[in-house]
Design a protein around this motif. Structure first.
Motif, PDB file in Angstrom:
ATOM      1  N   VAL A  21      -5.935 -11.727   1.419  1.00  0.00           N
ATOM      2  CA  VAL A  21      -6.575 -10.407   1.385  1.00  0.00           C
ATOM      3  C   VAL A  21      -6.578  -9.793   2.785  1.00  0.00           C
ATOM      4  N   LEU A  22      -6.934 -10.601   3.787  1.00  0.00           N
ATOM      5  CA  LEU A  22      -6.955 -10.099   5.166  1.00  0.00           C
ATOM      6  C   LEU A  22      -5.560  -9.717   5.641  1.00  0.00           C
ATOM      7  N   GLU A  23      -4.563 -10.512   5.287  1.00  0.00           N
ATOM      8  CA  GLU A  23      -3.181 -10.181   5.644  1.00  0.00           C
ATOM      9  C   GLU A  23      -2.744  -8.873   4.992  1.00  0.00           C
ATOM     10  N   ARG A  24      -3.138  -8.690   3.720  1.00  0.00           N
ATOM     11  CA  ARG A  24      -2.767  -7.459   3.014  1.00  0.00           C
ATOM     12  C   ARG A  24      -3.430  -6.258   3.651  1.00  0.00           C
ATOM     13  N   ALA A  60      -9.907  -5.224  -7.457  1.00  0.00           N
ATOM     14  CA  ALA A  60      -9.337  -6.359  -6.744  1.00  0.00           C
ATOM     15  C   ALA A  60      -8.255  -5.880  -5.776  1.00  0.00           C
ATOM     16  N   ILE A  61      -8.056  -6.644  -4.728  1.00  0.00           N
ATOM     17  CA  ILE A  61      -7.004  -6.346  -3.760  1.00  0.00           C
ATOM     18  C   ILE A  61      -5.706  -6.954  -4.286  1.00  0.00           C
ATOM     19  N   ARG A  62      -4.667  -6.129  -4.286  1.00  0.00           N
ATOM     20  CA  ARG A  62      -3.373  -6.566  -4.821  1.00  0.00           C
ATOM     21  C   ARG A  62      -2.297  -6.493  -3.749  1.00  0.00           C
ATOM     22  N   ASP A  63      -1.279  -7.332  -3.885  1.00  0.00           N
ATOM     23  CA  ASP A  63      -0.144  -7.250  -2.978  1.00  0.00           C
ATOM     24  C   ASP A  63       0.767  -6.112  -3.420  1.00  0.00           C
ATOM     25  N   LYS A  64       1.878  -5.919  -2.720  1.00  0.00           N
ATOM     26  CA  LYS A  64       2.774  -4.805  -3.031  1.00  0.00           C
ATOM     27  C   LYS A  64       3.393  -4.921  -4.422  1.00  0.00           C
ATOM     28  N   GLN A  65       3.473  -6.123  -4.942  1.00  0.00           N
ATOM     29  CA  GLN A  65       4.047  -6.323  -6.276  1.00  0.00           C
ATOM     30  C   GLN A  65       2.994  -6.186  -7.380  1.00  0.00           C
ATOM     31  N   GLY A  66       1.726  -5.943  -6.987  1.00  0.00           N
ATOM     32  CA  GLY A  66       0.668  -5.753  -7.970  1.00  0.00           C
ATOM     33  C   GLY A  66      -0.078  -7.013  -8.342  1.00  0.00           C
TER      34      GLY A  66
END
Length: 134
Positions: free
Chosen positions: A34-37, A19-25
């Protein structure tokens, strides 16, 4: 039987998520997030710290790009890679011989002389390929 086969082949269930995760996990669920990340990740990946490009005023002159330089650049390109938006592979360029190399040299010099880069050449396409589980 299935368990024995897994034991012999060394394959195990993975607890790792793709899965795609943000900087905080945190797992991102919305496509916009997801596209922004991905955009954030690519900007960070290719940030070279040079800052903004300086504005060039007036005409600059320099030596023309030589066909030998184009040929050297082609030699450095890896074969067997996927084609881009233009659908032209390195192998096709090499098969085109001197004629194609002259055309690429002419195009490169036109870009160099005018400073105009076609919009198509400014775009990149990223294709996400998940890593193989180990």
């Amino acid at each position: 039987m299935y368990g024995k086969l897994k034991e012999i082949t060394g394959k195990r269930n993975s607890t790792r998520s793709s899965a795609i995760r943000d900087k905080q996990g945190n797992v991102l669920m919305e496509i916009s997030e997801v596209l922004e990340r991905w955009e954030e990740y690519v900007k960070e990946l290719y940030d070279d710290g040079r800052g903004e490009r300086p504005e060039i005023v007036g005409e600059l002159e320099g030596p023309s790009i030589l066909q030998d330089e184009i040929e050297e650049a082609i030699k450095c390109m890896r074969q067997g890679k996927s084609v881009g938006e233009d659908q032209v592979s390195v192998e096709m360029v090499e098969a085109g011989g001197d004629y194609i190399k002259r055309k690429i040299t002419d195009m490169a010099n036109r870009i160099y002389d005018t400073g105009y880069i076609p919009e198509m050449m400014k775009e990149s396409v990223f294709i996400v390929i998940p890593k193989k589980e180990q």
